[in-house]
Write a protein that holds these residues in place. Structure first.
Motif, mmCIF file in Angstrom:
data_model
loop_
_atom_site.group_PDB
_atom_site.id
_atom_site.type_symbol
_atom_site.label_atom_id
_atom_site.label_comp_id
_atom_site.label_asym_id
_atom_site.label_seq_id
_atom_site.Cartn_x
_atom_site.Cartn_y
_atom_site.Cartn_z
ATOM 1 N N MET A 124 16.306 -36.777 -51.785
ATOM 2 C CA MET A 124 16.740 -37.382 -53.044
ATOM 3 C C MET A 124 18.115 -36.885 -53.472
ATOM 4 O O MET A 124 18.840 -37.576 -54.198
ATOM 5 N N ALA A 125 18.500 -35.675 -53.023
ATOM 6 C CA ALA A 125 19.742 -35.053 -53.505
ATOM 7 C C ALA A 125 20.981 -35.905 -53.269
ATOM 8 O O ALA A 125 21.766 -36.138 -54.205
ATOM 9 N N PRO A 126 21.239 -36.393 -52.035
ATOM 10 C CA PRO A 126 22.472 -37.162 -51.835
ATOM 11 C C PRO A 126 22.478 -38.511 -52.538
ATOM 12 O O PRO A 126 23.533 -39.148 -52.642
ATOM 13 N N GLY A 135 27.650 -33.179 -49.426
ATOM 14 C CA GLY A 135 27.407 -31.832 -48.935
ATOM 15 C C GLY A 135 27.131 -30.855 -50.061
ATOM 16 O O GLY A 135 26.233 -30.014 -49.965
ATOM 17 N N GLN A 136 27.870 -30.976 -51.161
ATOM 18 C CA GLN A 136 27.674 -30.075 -52.300
ATOM 19 C C GLN A 136 26.297 -30.279 -52.923
ATOM 20 O O GLN A 136 25.621 -29.317 -53.300
ATOM 21 N N ALA A 137 25.862 -31.549 -53.042
ATOM 22 C CA ALA A 137 24.536 -31.833 -53.614
ATOM 23 C C ALA A 137 23.433 -31.254 -52.745
ATOM 24 O O ALA A 137 22.479 -30.638 -53.249
ATOM 25 N N ILE A 138 23.547 -31.432 -51.442
ATOM 26 C CA ILE A 138 22.551 -30.881 -50.523
ATOM 27 C C ILE A 138 22.544 -29.360 -50.619
ATOM 28 O O ILE A 138 21.494 -28.717 -50.617
ATOM 29 N N GLY A 139 23.742 -28.772 -50.729
ATOM 30 C CA GLY A 139 23.832 -27.319 -50.848
ATOM 31 C C GLY A 139 23.153 -26.792 -52.094
ATOM 32 O O GLY A 139 22.480 -25.757 -52.058
ATOM 33 N N THR A 140 23.287 -27.516 -53.214
ATOM 34 C CA THR A 140 22.662 -27.078 -54.468
ATOM 35 C C THR A 140 21.143 -27.072 -54.353
ATOM 36 O O THR A 140 20.472 -26.104 -54.738
ATOM 37 N N VAL A 264 25.229 -18.985 -51.254
ATOM 38 C CA VAL A 264 26.376 -19.550 -50.556
ATOM 39 C C VAL A 264 26.218 -21.044 -50.319
ATOM 40 O O VAL A 264 27.169 -21.718 -49.936
ATOM 41 N N ALA A 265 25.036 -21.606 -50.582
ATOM 42 C CA ALA A 265 24.767 -22.999 -50.232
ATOM 43 C C ALA A 265 25.745 -23.995 -50.863
ATOM 44 O O ALA A 265 26.295 -24.847 -50.153
ATOM 45 N N PRO A 266 25.994 -23.932 -52.178
ATOM 46 C CA PRO A 266 26.971 -24.879 -52.722
ATOM 47 C C PRO A 266 28.357 -24.720 -52.097
ATOM 48 O O PRO A 266 29.062 -25.706 -51.864
ATOM 49 N N PHE A 267 28.755 -23.465 -51.820
ATOM 50 C CA PHE A 267 30.034 -23.223 -51.144
ATOM 51 C C PHE A 267 30.033 -23.845 -49.756
ATOM 52 O O PHE A 267 31.014 -24.477 -49.340
ATOM 53 N N LEU A 319 22.776 -12.447 -42.364
ATOM 54 C CA LEU A 319 21.936 -13.357 -41.580
ATOM 55 C C LEU A 319 21.475 -14.542 -42.424
ATOM 56 O O LEU A 319 21.539 -15.702 -41.983
ATOM 57 N N ASP A 320 21.017 -14.278 -43.640
ATOM 58 C CA ASP A 320 20.567 -15.372 -44.493
ATOM 59 C C ASP A 320 21.725 -16.261 -44.932
ATOM 60 O O ASP A 320 21.563 -17.476 -45.077
ATOM 61 N N LEU A 321 22.895 -15.664 -45.103
ATOM 62 C CA LEU A 321 24.086 -16.452 -45.406
ATOM 63 C C LEU A 321 24.372 -17.421 -44.259
ATOM 64 O O LEU A 321 24.605 -18.614 -44.467
ATOM 65 N N GLY A 322 24.344 -16.916 -43.030
ATOM 66 C CA GLY A 322 24.603 -17.759 -41.869
ATOM 67 C C GLY A 322 23.556 -18.844 -41.698
ATOM 68 O O GLY A 322 23.884 -19.997 -41.376
ATOM 69 N N MET A 323 22.282 -18.515 -41.918
ATOM 70 C CA MET A 323 21.221 -19.499 -41.771
ATOM 71 C C MET A 323 21.348 -20.608 -42.797
ATOM 72 O O MET A 323 21.131 -21.782 -42.505
ATOM 73 N N GLN A 324 21.718 -20.253 -44.018
ATOM 74 C CA GLN A 324 21.892 -21.257 -45.063
ATOM 75 C C GLN A 324 23.059 -22.182 -44.733
ATOM 76 O O GLN A 324 22.965 -23.407 -44.901
ATOM 77 N N MET A 325 24.157 -21.633 -44.261
ATOM 78 C CA MET A 325 25.298 -22.463 -43.879
ATOM 79 C C MET A 325 24.917 -23.400 -42.744
ATOM 80 O O MET A 325 25.309 -24.577 -42.730
ATOM 81 N N MET A 326 24.150 -22.903 -41.787
ATOM 82 C CA MET A 326 23.714 -23.729 -40.664
ATOM 83 C C MET A 326 22.887 -24.914 -41.148
ATOM 84 O O MET A 326 23.075 -26.058 -40.716
ATOM 85 N N GLN A 327 21.969 -24.649 -42.076
ATOM 86 C CA GLN A 327 21.089 -25.707 -42.561
ATOM 87 C C GLN A 327 21.849 -26.749 -43.374
ATOM 88 O O GLN A 327 21.618 -27.950 -43.227
#
Length: 414
Positions: A124-126, A135-140, A264-267, A319-327
């Motif tokens: 629903m986000a996008p 991308g920003q909406a998905i990150g939030t 870091v997701a919104p970033f 590690l969690d920062l990297g995993m979030q960016m990957m997703q």
């Protein structure tokens, strides 16, 4: 409805609300991870056998994504979500009352099946923002999802220290039950995106998988990286107990450390909008590879326990920062392939993602039982290298700016 909010609250609160919904749902499948040892003692099972409780939850989650999430394109989302959150609550109660491994495994599968409601929420986000902010909406919303993943472990570790492991599942069942009337109140009925039968919807999954190379690439990379992530979190409680004499509360506390990475997701979403998803996936893979090497090497340092914990905290955070960016990078890719098929695209991606997680948990349990932490770390490195090879040779390497490619007519029956 275009880009207007589909939930009954102010537009600026729409994405945070979806993030909370994701957190409540997805947290249910992670409560067991820091509790495996104490649950094993209560159920008279070994660490190897209890590792399959985590596997059962992830297998159930993958099956739920395949079975229920496609309905998000063809049915009223509110009715579907309310029923599934109620189902999560019932499954958690069964887990709380389990006195045998077989019952716990069944309950874990059911928890995973019902908790897949998270991925009815996420697509629903996008729909709530312009294309350039996808991308920003998905990150939030993904921030809420990853906070649910990580803080669920912390919640489980702390609550179990007060009332025992069963109290964790009772409390989680109550949380999901409370969320049912909230969803019913704030979410209006939604019109289906497609006029398809359930059989046609499931049949279209194979066509989408077959015809979308970027979807296959994202799913493979996502599955392999989540396998490494599951390896680490499934066995963290084991290494903390054996090497440092620490209980599940400490293992859960590492979830709070990792939660900082979720921010870091919104970033990551903005980075994806600005520089492209391939750049984000490449950066995320590099960060995760460094983290696994760092965590492995730190175990060989002859330093105090306190310093070991500092090193481990740094590794978990990154590690969690990297995993979030990957997703975020991968899901921004797949949601750009077709607006009318987002639930089905997410179904395929997340099925591959959690199959990878289940395989990672199973292999980690076996590696720990034979080679302990060295075996687990070697497994993590091997899996992240495979993900890197797939990324380096994949479709996005030849088409770095690939975008929407599913014609609306094909989305209807795919």
């Amino acid at each position: 409805m275009g880009k207007q909010s589909q939930i009954g609250m102010g537009g600026r609160w729409a994405l945070p609300f979806l993030g909370v919904a994701c957190a409540v749902g997805v947290g249910s499948i992670y409560y067991n991870q820091p509790l495996l040892l104490v649950m094993g003692q209560s159920l008279h099972q070994t660490a190897k056998e209890m590792g399959f409780v985590a596997v059962a939850t992830q297998v159930g989650y993958a099956c739920g994504i395949m079975s229920f999430v496609p309905l998000g394109d063809i049915t009223d989302r509110r009715k579907l979500m309310v029923r599934m959150y109620a189902g999560v609550s019932v499954a958690l109660l069964i887990a709380a009352l389990s006195h045998h491994l077989a019952t716990m495994l069944i309950a874990s599968v059911l928890i995973g099946l019902m908790a897949s409601v998270t991925h009815i929420v996420l697509p629903m986000a996008p729909e709530l923002v312009p294309h350039e902010r996808r991308g920003q909406a998905i990150g939030t919303v993904m921030t809420g999802l990853l906070l649910g993943v990580l803080l669920a472990r912390s919640f489980a570790g702390w609550v179990s220290g007060i009332g025992g492991w069963r109290s964790v599942f009772f409390a989680a069942a109550l949380m999901n039950a409370i969320f049912v009337p909230i969803l019913y109140k704030v979410m209006p009925r939604s019109q289906p995106h497609q006029d398809l039968t359930y059989k046609e919807t499931l049949r279209s999954l194979w066509t989408l998988f077959r015809d979308e190379p970027l979807l296959r690439e994202a799913g493979t990379i996502g599955g392999l990286t989540f396998a490494t992530f599951s390896c680490f979190w499934t066995t963290l409680a084991f290494v903390l107990s054996k090497h440092y004499g620490m209980g599940p509360g400490v293992a859960g506390t590492f979830g709070v450390v990792g939660a900082a990475g979720a921010m870091v997701a919104p970033f990551a979403g903005r980075l994806s909008d600005r520089h492209g998803t391939r750049f984000v996936v490449t950066l995320a893979g590099g960060i995760m590879t460094f983290c696994y090497l760092w965590i492995w090497l730190c175990e060989g340092f002859h330093v105090s326990t306190t310093l070991h914990m500092v090193f481990l905290v740094f590794g978990v955070l990154a590690l969690d920062l990297g995993m979030q960016m990957m997703q975020v990078g991968n899901q921004t890719r797949i949601f750009g392939l077709g607006e009318l098929a987002r639930s089905r695209l997410n179904t395929i991606y997340m099925t591959m993602y959690f199959i990878g997680g289940a395989i990672g948990s199973a292999l980690a349990s076996l590696a720990w039982s034979r080679w302990e932490w060295n075996g687990v770390c070697a497994l993590e490195i091997g899996l992240i290298v495979l993900a890197g090879v797939r990324h380096a040779t994949g479709y996005s390497r030849r088409h770095p700016q690939s975008g929407p490619s599913i014609p609306p007519s094909e989305m209807e029956i795919a």
